[in-house]
Enzyme design. Sequence first.
Site, short mmCIF file in Angstrom:
data_model
loop_
_atom_site.label_atom_id
_atom_site.label_comp_id
_atom_site.label_asym_id
_atom_site.label_seq_id
_atom_site.Cartn_x
_atom_site.Cartn_y
_atom_site.Cartn_z
N THR A 135 0.87 -1.22 0.15
CA THR A 135 -0.05 -0.13 0.10
C THR A 135 1.00 1.45 0.03
O THR A 135 2.00 1.11 0.42
CB THR A 135 -0.83 0.11 1.27
OG1 THR A 135 -1.38 1.36 1.31
CG2 THR A 135 -0.05 -0.43 2.53
N ASP A 136 0.18 2.50 -0.42
CA ASP A 136 1.09 3.58 -0.25
C ASP A 136 1.05 4.27 1.21
O ASP A 136 2.00 5.22 1.27
CB ASP A 136 0.28 4.67 -1.19
CG ASP A 136 -1.19 5.13 -1.03
OD1 ASP A 136 -1.75 4.48 0.03
OD2 ASP A 136 -1.55 6.09 -1.48
N GLU A 137 0.36 3.59 1.97
CA GLU A 137 0.29 4.09 3.46
C GLU A 137 1.68 3.90 3.93
O GLU A 137 1.80 4.49 5.14
CB GLU A 137 -0.94 3.29 3.97
CG GLU A 137 -2.39 3.62 3.55
CD GLU A 137 -3.51 3.07 4.49
OE1 GLU A 137 -3.39 3.37 5.58
OE2 GLU A 137 -4.42 3.07 3.71
N TYR A 169 -1.76 -0.86 10.82
CA TYR A 169 -1.89 -1.34 9.56
C TYR A 169 -0.51 -1.15 8.93
O TYR A 169 0.28 -1.94 8.19
CB TYR A 169 -3.30 -1.01 8.93
CG TYR A 169 -3.09 -1.12 7.53
CD1 TYR A 169 -3.11 -2.65 7.03
CD2 TYR A 169 -3.09 -0.11 6.31
CE1 TYR A 169 -3.23 -2.86 5.82
CE2 TYR A 169 -3.14 -0.47 5.30
CZ TYR A 169 -3.17 -1.59 4.72
OH TYR A 169 -3.14 -2.00 3.38
N LYS A 173 2.43 -3.29 7.28
CA LYS A 173 2.83 -3.55 5.73
C LYS A 173 4.06 -3.26 5.53
O LYS A 173 4.92 -3.77 4.52
CB LYS A 173 1.60 -2.64 4.82
CG LYS A 173 0.25 -3.19 4.82
CD LYS A 173 -0.08 -4.75 4.25
CE LYS A 173 -0.03 -4.71 2.70
NZ LYS A 173 -0.07 -6.09 2.33
#
Length: 360
Positions: A135-137, A169, A173
């Site tokens: 993810t970009d998060e 989260y 990741k």
Amino acid sequence: MSKTILVTGGAGFIGSAVVRHLINDTDHTVVNLDKLTYAGNLESLTSVSDSDRYSFEQVDICDAEEVKRVFNTHKPDIIMHLAAESHVDRSIDGPGEFIQTNVVGTYTLLEQARAYWSALEGDKKAGFKFHHISTDEVYGDLPHPDEVEPGTELPLFTETTPYAPSSPYSASKASSDQLVRSWLRTYKLPTLVTNCSNNYGPYHFPEKLIPLVILNALAGKPLPVYGKGNQIRDWLYVEDHARALVVVALNGEIGETYNIGGHNEKQNIEVVQTICSILDEVKPKDSKYADQITYVQDRPGHDMRYAIDASKIERELGWKPQETFESGIRKTVEWYLANEGWWKAVLDGSYQGERLGSGS
Ligand SMILES: NC(=O)c1ccc[n+]([C@@H]2O[C@H](COP(=O)([O-])OP(=O)(O)OC[C@H]3O[C@@H](n4cnc5c(N)ncnc54)[C@H](O)[C@@H]3O)[C@@H](O)[C@H]2O)c1
């Protein structure tokens, strides 16, 4: 040449779009490995599950013996690893499950993939790939237009942006991405990583912003907007993401990272208002759907802006999104209107639209 692709998390939102795309639009064989947590739903695969190129294995990625059995039974050419705990709000309420699945699960899968790949020979070994979907998060927060001088050029996440995750989260990741890179560097396991922006589209679990707003709007319930609703996300239609993932899995360069995004930066409040105006048009009622908008306490640690520079995958692999936000969000609203059976069954299960992750 037709390949056997093992998709972890293939019963989830994005995984099921990948599986449908592989079965409908390619001649590859798919093995869907999924634990079927609250987020896994085989009903999202009914259109393809009869195919003789599709099989399902209900397995936890943390279970090394079972993962090994699946590898040895199906002999995959490519692993596409999507299985994860994926909801930031749930990670605030209960981070342990995120560390277990996203970190320990990815480690287990990497170790089993390494043992399996090491024993392969010839072309099968040379062609093997482990594609990790992220993810970009992991990159954290970008400057928001409200915080800078008007006219200032705002940065985007590139493949070399340093990691700075904000939530349990995104931290889990980020850890899994780093494990994948280290298995490439240390053991030469042929890996690739993709980092994508927020997805939306059909078969999206109703706790996420877009389906929650559509379904609450239809039910006459409040439409919860966190904080001022000015947080910016870069929205990508899920089928565009699925196509990008398959392009990377088949044609991406080993060791590379590709950012995937839709060039659709929107404030959350704009997303909610757009859904309301589509519903006003396609399912009109006496009042405006936007009257149901309610501002609620913000998520703790909420990142203000994410935005992806997707020029590398466009330039090197020729992928581009096919949907604009306007076309994709209309398709999504129409899908939820036409597929009541799918979401009613989900809402009868473990989640009934309640607030998650308030941090209280
Ligand atoms: N949703 C997004 O906007 C987005 C954006 C970028 C990247 N991603 C990443 O893409 C991947 C898929 O996201 P999603 O939105 O489809 O998630 P999802 O929550 O809808 O689906 C996750 C799937 O993984 C399965 N799963 C969970 N734990 C498992 C375990 N221990 N063993 C086997 N299967 C397990 C679930 O049953 C479910 O089918 C995730 O890795 C996520 O981090 C998501």
